[in-house]
Design a protein around this motif. Structure first.
Motif, short mmCIF file in Angstrom:
data_model
loop_
_atom_site.label_atom_id
_atom_site.label_comp_id
_atom_site.label_asym_id
_atom_site.label_seq_id
_atom_site.Cartn_x
_atom_site.Cartn_y
_atom_site.Cartn_z
N MET A 71 30.22 33.51 29.86
CA MET A 71 31.57 33.85 30.34
C MET A 71 31.99 35.21 29.81
O MET A 71 31.78 35.53 28.64
CB MET A 71 32.56 32.78 29.87
N VAL A 72 32.56 36.06 30.69
CA VAL A 72 33.00 37.39 30.28
C VAL A 72 34.23 37.26 29.39
O VAL A 72 35.17 36.54 29.70
CB VAL A 72 33.34 38.24 31.52
N GLU A 73 34.21 37.95 28.26
CA GLU A 73 35.34 37.92 27.34
C GLU A 73 36.51 38.70 27.92
O GLU A 73 36.35 39.81 28.43
CB GLU A 73 34.92 38.57 26.01
N LEU A 74 37.69 38.11 27.89
CA LEU A 74 38.90 38.82 28.31
C LEU A 74 39.48 39.52 27.09
O LEU A 74 40.08 38.90 26.22
CB LEU A 74 39.93 37.87 28.93
N ALA A 75 39.26 40.82 27.02
CA ALA A 75 39.69 41.60 25.85
C ALA A 75 41.20 41.72 25.83
O ALA A 75 41.86 41.66 26.87
CB ALA A 75 39.04 42.98 25.90
N PRO A 76 41.79 41.96 24.64
CA PRO A 76 43.25 42.15 24.55
C PRO A 76 43.75 43.31 25.40
O PRO A 76 44.91 43.33 25.79
CB PRO A 76 43.48 42.41 23.06
N GLY A 77 42.88 44.27 25.68
CA GLY A 77 43.27 45.41 26.49
C GLY A 77 43.17 45.17 27.98
O GLY A 77 43.27 46.11 28.77
N ARG A 78 42.94 43.94 28.39
CA ARG A 78 42.84 43.60 29.81
C ARG A 78 44.02 42.74 30.22
O ARG A 78 44.51 41.92 29.44
CB ARG A 78 41.53 42.83 30.08
N LEU A 79 44.46 42.90 31.45
CA LEU A 79 45.58 42.13 31.98
C LEU A 79 45.10 40.89 32.71
O LEU A 79 44.07 40.94 33.41
CB LEU A 79 46.41 43.00 32.92
N PRO A 80 45.80 39.78 32.58
CA PRO A 80 45.41 38.56 33.30
C PRO A 80 45.77 38.67 34.77
O PRO A 80 46.58 39.50 35.18
CB PRO A 80 46.23 37.47 32.61
N GLY A 81 45.19 37.80 35.57
CA GLY A 81 45.47 37.79 37.00
C GLY A 81 44.22 37.44 37.77
O GLY A 81 43.19 37.09 37.19
N PHE A 82 44.31 37.54 39.09
CA PHE A 82 43.16 37.19 39.92
C PHE A 82 42.17 38.34 39.91
O PHE A 82 42.38 39.39 40.53
CB PHE A 82 43.61 36.89 41.36
N GLY A 83 41.07 38.16 39.23
CA GLY A 83 40.06 39.21 39.13
C GLY A 83 39.00 38.82 38.12
O GLY A 83 39.07 37.74 37.51
N PRO A 84 38.00 39.68 37.95
CA PRO A 84 37.80 40.95 38.63
C PRO A 84 37.51 40.76 40.14
O PRO A 84 37.03 39.71 40.55
CB PRO A 84 36.58 41.55 37.93
N ILE A 85 37.80 41.79 40.90
CA ILE A 85 37.47 41.79 42.32
C ILE A 85 36.69 43.07 42.60
O ILE A 85 36.84 44.07 41.90
CB ILE A 85 38.73 41.73 43.19
N ALA A 86 35.84 43.04 43.62
CA ALA A 86 34.95 44.17 43.85
C ALA A 86 34.82 44.47 45.34
O ALA A 86 34.98 43.60 46.19
CB ALA A 86 33.57 43.90 43.25
N VAL A 87 34.50 45.74 45.62
CA VAL A 87 34.22 46.18 46.98
C VAL A 87 32.95 47.02 46.96
O VAL A 87 32.82 47.93 46.14
CB VAL A 87 35.38 47.03 47.55
N ILE A 88 32.00 46.67 47.83
CA ILE A 88 30.84 47.53 48.09
C ILE A 88 31.12 48.24 49.41
O ILE A 88 31.31 47.60 50.45
CB ILE A 88 29.53 46.74 48.16
#
Length: 503
Positions: A1-18
């Motif tokens: 599981m990717v760690e959610l660092a204190p410098g990251r905001l919660p919400g629906f993500g990450p999201i990506a576009v190719i």
């Protein structure tokens, strides 16, 4: 599981576009779906899928191999980052090539995602949405120059016209003209002269989207010694942009001054991007050419927001996020927006709507440099705000924000400010930046960054005197430093000062 660092905001993500374009294949991973999306990861491969299509009608095998290799890597990166949603979009090359369906089928196999192949009109619409997402109240024409096509569409606020697509992408134009810039100029002129989108919109702005035009803007920045290297909303007066484009089109690539700031892979397309832009300027006669770092990818994300989020101010949304991540008290930063409005009224400083939003944004950013050494908080804040990735603000406004927060920490002298940075700000905005910095300095010693206090303390004007009204319950806050900073603030308005303890 990717760690959610204190410098990251919660919400629906990450999201990506190719994004599979005619020249580049790019992956962008965003922190979350929001009004002001922040990029976590960005990588592109210049696969050149559109090269040769004008003559053969097919995607070349080596370009397909390079593009598919990039797509496979991008899918692996998305898995590692635990991307919640992946979109894959494709534009002109995949749309026009006879073997495009075969290529798209392999992309879908690698990614496990259905590829959205955008029509020319849909490309134009998404590009316009990208402009709306990142430029506050745009008014003009959006042009998205890719490798295979040029899309043009009119935008006014949140309204978008029906867009059109033209076979003037950099790679396609280079091949159609057999590499002749003079011939390319003739082709572009025949296609764009008397075009209905361009001919009726004179005197408004032209919003330039696409890698080749960003490379041209970067070249212009370095040739002119421009003090900020932020690409988004870099603005060039139309007449100057026309002369610059003509110089690039006439010259030999390797002898162009400062061309080393443009990647070698991009350089060969510079004259053709310059030819197209010069013909647009001649046809549309815009006021300015404004470069956008946002395009169809951000337009896709913007479209997915609900109506309330879409209407939010992108600058204030980004500043609220930075305040939440970096301020000692985000609540105080919000309170300062209202309090400094009252201070400006007491000082007799009228504000336009744009000046008001800039002042509120500066208040939100006023404490983001607090972790630096006190002697360097001004410079740290100046550097951070000048180069931050937030949108919704032009370079004049960005310089104002940086200066206001610099004054808040450093005092009201500007000896350490770059002379070129000062040149970006009008005399009126410089005055307001200094006044706001002085007000924020006063607030800092009244509150010690604690929320819930500053909105109980009033600044009024009586005749030629500025009054600081402190409630009796906070009377102990009065002191020498408070009076000194109040006096500095009052002098900026040509007033004397006085502290009043209200019962």
């Amino acid at each position: 599981m990717v760690e959610l660092a204190p410098g990251r905001l919660p919400g629906f993500g990450p999201i990506a576009v190719i994004d599979i374009g005619s020249n580049s294949v790019r992956l962008v991973i965003y922190e979350r779906l929001s009004r002001s999306p922040t990029v976590l990861f960005n990588e592109k491969v210049l696969a050149g899928l559109g090269r040769g299509i004008a003559k053969t009608g097919r995607l070349q095998d080596d370009a397909v191999e390079l593009a598919l290799s990039a797509v496979g890597r991008f899918r692996a990166l998305c898995d590692m980052m635990e991307v919640r949603t992946l979109d894959v979009i494709a534009t002109a090359a995949s749309r026009d090539a006879s073997n495009g369906p075969e290529f798209i089928a392999e992309v879908e196999r690698l990614t496990g995602v259905t590829v959205e192949i955008l029509s020319g009109a849909e490309e134009a619409r998404r590009s316009a949405l990208g402009i709306i997402s990142g430029i506050w109240k745009p008014n003009g024409i959006v042009g998205d120059l890719g490798g295979g096509s040029l899309e043009l569409v009119e935008v006014r606020g949140h309204e978008i016209s029906v867009g059109r697509t033209f076979p003037l992408g950099g790679l396609r134009l280079q091949e159609a003209s057999d590499g002749s810039v003079r011939k390319a100029e003739k082709i572009a002129s025949e296609v764009l002269t008397a075009n209905e989108i361009l001919s009726k919109k004179q005197g408004r702005d032209f919003y330039a989207v696409g890698g080749t035009w960003r490379s041209l803007a970067r070249l212009h920045m370095f040739q002119t010694g421009y003090p900020l290297h932020v690409m988004h909303q870099y603005s060039i007066p139309a007449g100057e942009a026309l002369e610059f484009c003509r110089a690039v089109a006439r010259g030999t690539i390797e002898t162009i001054d400062s061309v080393e700031v443009v990647s070698r892979q991009r350089r060969s397309l510079l004259p053709f991007g310059a030819v197209v832009l010069s013909q647009i300027i001649l046809a549309a006669r815009p006021k300015s050419v404004i470069i956008s770092a946002l395009g169809i990818r951000e337009g896709l994300l913007y479209e997915r927001l609900d109506d309330r989020e879409r209407k939010r101010d992108p600058l204030l949304a980004a500043c609220e996020e930075l305040s939440l991540l970096r301020s000692r008290s985000p609540r105080l930063a919000t309170e300062l927006g209202e309090w400094t409005g009252h201070v400006f009224e007491a000082m007799g400083l009228a504000e336009t709507a744009e000046e008001r939003r800039l002042r509120i944004a500066a208040c939100l950013l006023s404490d983001i440099g607090w972790r630096a050494h006190p002697d360097y908080r001004g410079e740290q804040s100046l550097a951070l705000i000048s180069n931050a990735s937030f949108t919704g603000v032009d370079h004049h406004g960005r310089a104002y924000l940086a200066m206001a927060v610099y004054f808040r920490h450093f005092g009201l002298v500007d000896d350490a400010l770059s002379p070129r940075l000062r040149e970006l700000v009008s005399t009126r905005l410089k005055e307001r930046a200094r006044c706001l910095g002085a007000a924020l300095r006063l607030a800092s010693v009244l509150t010690a960054t604690a929320p819930g206090v500053i909105n109980r303390i009033r600044v009024d004007a009586s005749s030629e005197r500025m009054l600081l009204r402190i409630p009796a319950e906070f009377a102990a806050l009065d002191g020498e430093i408070v009076r000194k900073r109040l006096d500095q603030l009052a002098r900026l308005a040509g007033m004397s000062s006085m502290v009043v303890i209200d019962p």
